[in-house]
Design an enzyme around this catalytic site. Structure first.
Site, short mmCIF file in Angstrom:
data_model
loop_
_atom_site.label_atom_id
_atom_site.label_comp_id
_atom_site.label_asym_id
_atom_site.label_seq_id
_atom_site.Cartn_x
_atom_site.Cartn_y
_atom_site.Cartn_z
N ARG A 99 0.80 -1.23 0.00
CA ARG A 99 0.00 0.00 0.00
C ARG A 99 0.83 1.28 0.00
O ARG A 99 0.55 2.21 -0.75
CB ARG A 99 -0.92 0.07 1.23
CG ARG A 99 -2.26 -0.54 1.04
CD ARG A 99 -2.74 -1.11 2.36
NE ARG A 99 -1.83 -2.15 2.76
CZ ARG A 99 -1.94 -3.41 2.35
NH1 ARG A 99 -2.93 -3.76 1.60
NH2 ARG A 99 -1.06 -4.33 2.71
N THR A 100 1.82 1.34 0.87
CA THR A 100 2.53 2.62 1.01
C THR A 100 3.21 3.00 -0.29
O THR A 100 3.05 4.11 -0.80
CB THR A 100 3.54 2.54 2.17
OG1 THR A 100 2.84 2.13 3.35
CG2 THR A 100 4.20 3.89 2.42
N HIS A 147 5.50 5.46 11.43
CA HIS A 147 4.95 5.40 10.07
C HIS A 147 4.05 6.63 9.93
O HIS A 147 2.83 6.54 9.97
CB HIS A 147 4.17 4.09 9.91
CG HIS A 147 3.88 3.72 8.50
ND1 HIS A 147 3.88 4.63 7.45
CD2 HIS A 147 3.55 2.52 7.95
CE1 HIS A 147 3.58 3.99 6.33
NE2 HIS A 147 3.37 2.72 6.60
N LYS A 183 25.72 -4.35 -2.71
CA LYS A 183 27.15 -4.23 -3.04
C LYS A 183 27.91 -3.53 -1.92
O LYS A 183 29.11 -3.34 -2.00
CB LYS A 183 27.32 -3.41 -4.32
CG LYS A 183 26.64 -3.99 -5.53
CD LYS A 183 26.96 -3.10 -6.72
CE LYS A 183 26.17 -3.49 -7.94
NZ LYS A 183 26.29 -2.47 -8.99
N ARG A 213 11.57 3.73 2.92
CA ARG A 213 11.22 2.79 3.99
C ARG A 213 12.49 2.03 4.33
O ARG A 213 13.05 1.33 3.49
CB ARG A 213 10.12 1.83 3.52
CG ARG A 213 9.89 0.69 4.49
CD ARG A 213 8.67 -0.13 4.13
NE ARG A 213 7.43 0.58 4.46
CZ ARG A 213 6.23 0.02 4.42
NH1 ARG A 213 6.08 -1.24 4.06
NH2 ARG A 213 5.15 0.72 4.74
C1 NCD Z 1 2.10 -1.30 7.89
C2 NCD Z 1 3.61 -1.19 7.95
O1 NCD Z 1 4.31 -1.45 6.96
O2 NCD Z 1 4.06 -0.78 9.00
N1 NCD Z 1 1.62 -1.46 6.59
C3 NCD Z 1 1.32 -0.32 5.91
O3 NCD Z 1 2.18 0.47 5.58
N2 NCD Z 1 0.03 -0.08 5.65
C4 NCD Z 1 1.54 -2.29 8.82
C5 NCD Z 1 2.08 -3.68 8.86
O4 NCD Z 1 2.98 -4.05 8.11
O5 NCD Z 1 1.56 -4.43 9.67
#
Ligand code: NCD
Length: 305
Positions: free
Chosen positions: A53-54, A131, A82, A103
């Protein structure tokens, strides 16, 4: 020039939250008005950890704004394998894109971005820490539903120990007035000490429960998260805890008529599929709201809106 980055909701004000919500709402009402706003701009998505999703909602957001995207979806497909340092990767991206979403699992990523990034960097999730864009879309979903965030009763259930959406959600709720926070988890998955200390600093109070049934009838919002299997240092601890909480229609029988259930997704087994069809479920709407929020964030951080 050092630009502003977004790694923690703690650094942004309630006013900024409301500005983002109001822009997201204008975008949602008339997306075509924003279709060319990012023409000529490039968003980099740098994902050192898995995401559905993100990453996709940020990419969708930039494409809907008329911009372009580039990036990688795993550290295995970047020069990290590398031995390239994250600082060097950031110094390259400064020249390849106008804004970036990252991320990463290392906690110091925000300081590294602060030092080396000359374009805005937005966290798409940092280890077990935070997040921030998820919290923005969570609160946007709540505000759309109740037309307010103040004075609501929120239940936060699940892996409070390792879930990074939870600290961001709690720090964000702490900016609003008289929000009653109820944490529901088995003791082994309680909040970490550094998070409880930060909540204390923010004068954020909360109650704790082990069983959802103790509190379900009072809640306006129930926020559920999965157990973060990949974060357990000892896999036998995960095996012991997996499936320890699962909600099914009977568990929410006593819920208020207008109570909503949120989940950042992905879901594993903590919400029974039968709940998807009930009037309470909002997790897929919540994911859709992520696109409007991320469009608003791109515009704000590029200083276009
Ligand atoms: C979350 C994450 O990556 O922290 N997912 C997201 O971005 N919607 C939640 C999760 O992984 O449980």
């Amino acid at each position: 020039m050092i630009r502003q980055h977004l790694f923690s909701v703690r650094n942004i004000s309630r006013d900024f939250f409301q500005e983002i919500f109001s822009l997201a709402s204008s975008i949602e009402e008339n997306p075509s008005d924003f279709a060319d706003k990012c023409k000529g701009k490039i968003l980099a998505t740098l994902f050192f950890e898995p995401s559905t999703r993100t990453r996709l909602s940020f990419e969708s957001a930039m494409l809907r704004l008329g911009g372009k995207i580039l990036g990688f979806t795993s550290s295995k497909s970047s020069s990290a394998v590398k031995g390239e340092s994250i600082a060097d990767t950031i110094r390259m991206i400064n020249h390849y894109a106008h804004i970036a979403v990252i991320r990463h699992y290392i906690e110091g990523i925000s300081q590294i971005a602060e030092e080396f990034a000359t374009i805005p960097f937005i966290s798409g999730g940092t280890g077990t820490q935070e997040h921030p864009t998820q919290a923005l879309l969570d609160l946007y979903t709540i505000q759309k539903e109740f037309k307010k965030i103040d004075n609501l009763k929120i239940g936060v259930m699940g892996d409070l120990l390792y879930g990074r959406t939870i600290p961001s959600l709690l720090f964000s709720l702490a900016k609003y007035n008289n929000v009653e926070i109820n944490l529901i988890s088995p003791p082994a998955l309680n909040l970490r000490k550094n998070i409880t200390l930060r909540l204390q600093e923010m004068n954020c109070e909360y109650s704790t429960f082990e069983n959802l049934r103790e509190i379900i009838d009072e809640l306006d919002v129930l926020y559920v998260t999965r157990i973060q299997k990949e974060r357990f240092p000892d896999p036998t601890d995960y095996e012991r805890l997996k499936g320890i909480y699962q909600i099914n229609p009977d568990d929410i029988e006593k819920a208020k008529e207008n109570m909503i259930i949120l989940h950042p997704l992905p879901r594993v087994d903590e919400i029974d599929y039968k709940i998807d069809k009930l009037k309470h479920s909002r997790y897929f709407d919540q994911a859709q709201n992520g696109v409007w929020i991320r469009m608003a964030l791109i515009l704000k951080y590029l200083e276009i809106a």
